[in-house]
Design a protein around this motif. Sequence first.
Motif, mmCIF file in Angstrom:
data_model
loop_
_atom_site.group_PDB
_atom_site.id
_atom_site.type_symbol
_atom_site.label_atom_id
_atom_site.label_comp_id
_atom_site.label_asym_id
_atom_site.label_seq_id
_atom_site.Cartn_x
_atom_site.Cartn_y
_atom_site.Cartn_z
ATOM 1 N N PRO A 10 122.117 29.464 29.154
ATOM 2 C CA PRO A 10 121.260 29.989 28.076
ATOM 3 C C PRO A 10 119.852 29.409 28.056
ATOM 4 O O PRO A 10 118.917 30.069 27.584
ATOM 5 C CB PRO A 10 122.022 29.603 26.800
ATOM 6 C CG PRO A 10 123.441 29.451 27.236
ATOM 7 C CD PRO A 10 123.390 28.939 28.642
ATOM 8 N N ASP A 11 119.683 28.181 28.570
ATOM 9 C CA ASP A 11 118.357 27.568 28.585
ATOM 10 C C ASP A 11 117.473 28.108 29.700
ATOM 11 O O ASP A 11 116.273 27.839 29.722
ATOM 12 C CB ASP A 11 118.472 26.048 28.729
ATOM 13 C CG ASP A 11 119.080 25.397 27.492
ATOM 14 O OD1 ASP A 11 119.115 26.070 26.444
ATOM 15 O OD2 ASP A 11 119.523 24.243 27.582
ATOM 16 N N GLN A 12 118.075 28.844 30.642
ATOM 17 C CA GLN A 12 117.310 29.432 31.739
ATOM 18 C C GLN A 12 116.734 30.776 31.306
ATOM 19 O O GLN A 12 117.348 31.492 30.501
ATOM 20 C CB GLN A 12 118.222 29.650 32.955
ATOM 21 C CG GLN A 12 118.482 28.396 33.763
ATOM 22 C CD GLN A 12 117.420 28.211 34.835
ATOM 23 O OE1 GLN A 12 116.251 28.524 34.647
ATOM 24 N NE2 GLN A 12 117.832 27.695 35.967
ATOM 25 N N PRO A 13 115.579 31.139 31.829
ATOM 26 C CA PRO A 13 115.080 32.497 31.576
ATOM 27 C C PRO A 13 116.034 33.516 32.194
ATOM 28 O O PRO A 13 116.764 33.218 33.135
ATOM 29 C CB PRO A 13 113.718 32.511 32.271
ATOM 30 C CG PRO A 13 113.780 31.413 33.281
ATOM 31 C CD PRO A 13 114.670 30.356 32.696
ATOM 32 N N SER A 14 116.047 34.716 31.661
ATOM 33 C CA SER A 14 116.946 35.752 32.185
ATOM 34 C C SER A 14 116.585 36.074 33.633
ATOM 35 O O SER A 14 115.415 36.017 34.031
ATOM 36 C CB SER A 14 116.855 37.012 31.325
ATOM 37 O OG SER A 14 115.530 37.510 31.333
ATOM 38 N N HIS A 15 117.605 36.412 34.414
ATOM 39 C CA HIS A 15 117.410 36.697 35.834
ATOM 40 C C HIS A 15 117.460 38.199 36.087
ATOM 41 O O HIS A 15 118.060 38.963 35.314
ATOM 42 C CB HIS A 15 118.481 35.995 36.667
ATOM 43 C CG HIS A 15 118.417 34.499 36.587
ATOM 44 N ND1 HIS A 15 117.352 33.764 37.066
ATOM 45 C CD2 HIS A 15 119.290 33.593 36.065
ATOM 46 C CE1 HIS A 15 117.576 32.479 36.855
ATOM 47 N NE2 HIS A 15 118.738 32.347 36.250
ATOM 48 N N SER A 16 116.872 38.585 37.195
ATOM 49 C CA SER A 16 116.833 40.003 37.563
ATOM 50 C C SER A 16 118.052 40.420 38.376
ATOM 51 O O SER A 16 118.144 41.558 38.824
ATOM 52 C CB SER A 16 115.561 40.297 38.368
ATOM 53 O OG SER A 16 115.543 39.529 39.558
ATOM 54 N N LYS A 33 114.974 33.025 43.426
ATOM 55 C CA LYS A 33 113.951 32.463 42.544
ATOM 56 C C LYS A 33 114.554 31.668 41.370
ATOM 57 O O LYS A 33 114.022 31.643 40.267
ATOM 58 C CB LYS A 33 113.031 33.555 42.002
ATOM 59 C CG LYS A 33 112.341 34.384 43.086
ATOM 60 C CD LYS A 33 111.379 33.518 43.905
ATOM 61 C CE LYS A 33 110.521 34.359 44.846
ATOM 62 N NZ LYS A 33 111.250 34.796 46.042
ATOM 63 N N VAL A 34 115.667 30.992 41.643
ATOM 64 C CA VAL A 34 116.303 30.135 40.645
ATOM 65 C C VAL A 34 115.675 28.746 40.721
ATOM 66 O O VAL A 34 115.376 28.249 41.813
ATOM 67 C CB VAL A 34 117.829 30.041 40.897
ATOM 68 C CG1 VAL A 34 118.484 29.016 39.979
ATOM 69 C CG2 VAL A 34 118.477 31.411 40.726
ATOM 70 N N ASP A 35 115.478 28.114 39.587
ATOM 71 C CA ASP A 35 114.940 26.758 39.523
ATOM 72 C C ASP A 35 115.979 25.798 40.089
ATOM 73 O O ASP A 35 116.993 25.494 39.441
ATOM 74 C CB ASP A 35 114.619 26.403 38.070
ATOM 75 C CG ASP A 35 113.959 25.042 37.912
ATOM 76 O OD1 ASP A 35 114.198 24.158 38.749
ATOM 77 O OD2 ASP A 35 113.221 24.858 36.928
ATOM 78 N N LEU A 36 115.744 25.309 41.326
ATOM 79 C CA LEU A 36 116.738 24.488 42.002
ATOM 80 C C LEU A 36 116.984 23.170 41.290
ATOM 81 O O LEU A 36 118.132 22.705 41.187
ATOM 82 C CB LEU A 36 116.305 24.215 43.448
ATOM 83 C CG LEU A 36 116.539 25.340 44.457
ATOM 84 C CD1 LEU A 36 115.915 24.982 45.795
ATOM 85 C CD2 LEU A 36 118.024 25.602 44.609
#
Length: 208
Positions: free
Chosen positions: A68-74, A33-36
């Motif tokens: 850092p600009d990405q939301p935290s991942h699980s 679910k990473v923003d490609l």
Amino acid sequence: MSEIKAIFWDIGGVLLTNGWDRNQRCRVLSSMKVDLADYESRHDAANFFWDRGLSTAQEFFRKTVFHPDQPSHSFSYDELWALVCGESKILHLDCFKILAALQAQGKYKLATLNNESRELNEYRLNTFQLRPYFDFFICSGYVHEMKPHPNIYRAAVEISGFAPQQTLFIDDKQENCTAAVSLGMNAIRFESPAQLTFDLAQHGIQAA
């Protein structure tokens, strides 16, 4: 025609699948679910250093996936890295047989000449038991330059100890073969194991 003394092999696209190409990135990162689009906007700049051994895998993914600009991942870096490595598979088992036949003859120095980050290269050499086939390893992650830049071929030839015309390079990309030929090396553009066996014979190399 000079007698061939050293044979350089690409890995991704000849022996194994690629290490971390666009399709692999799409499969792995989509599953996480990473923003490609965001990832790809960062990939090239970070990959310039990673594939040349000038940054680590952790640094590479910190600049791309864990930015850092990405939301935290699980998921963690270790979980992601396991999926990255899992994308590597044997591509042509018959190429391993050709490689083994050449090694058994004891007539040639055998080496890799590939573009790969240091960590992926180490993983692939170990996991697919490639080390015993080769006398030495020319990898972009070790020599800090990538095909088709002339310097990686110069390093390969100089380390081999032979003249360029005594070396042969096998790669699936025409631009990489063209670059080798421009420096006096022989080259075969790989298409299939059968084609490779035929083209090796044209250079006086029996691989069957």
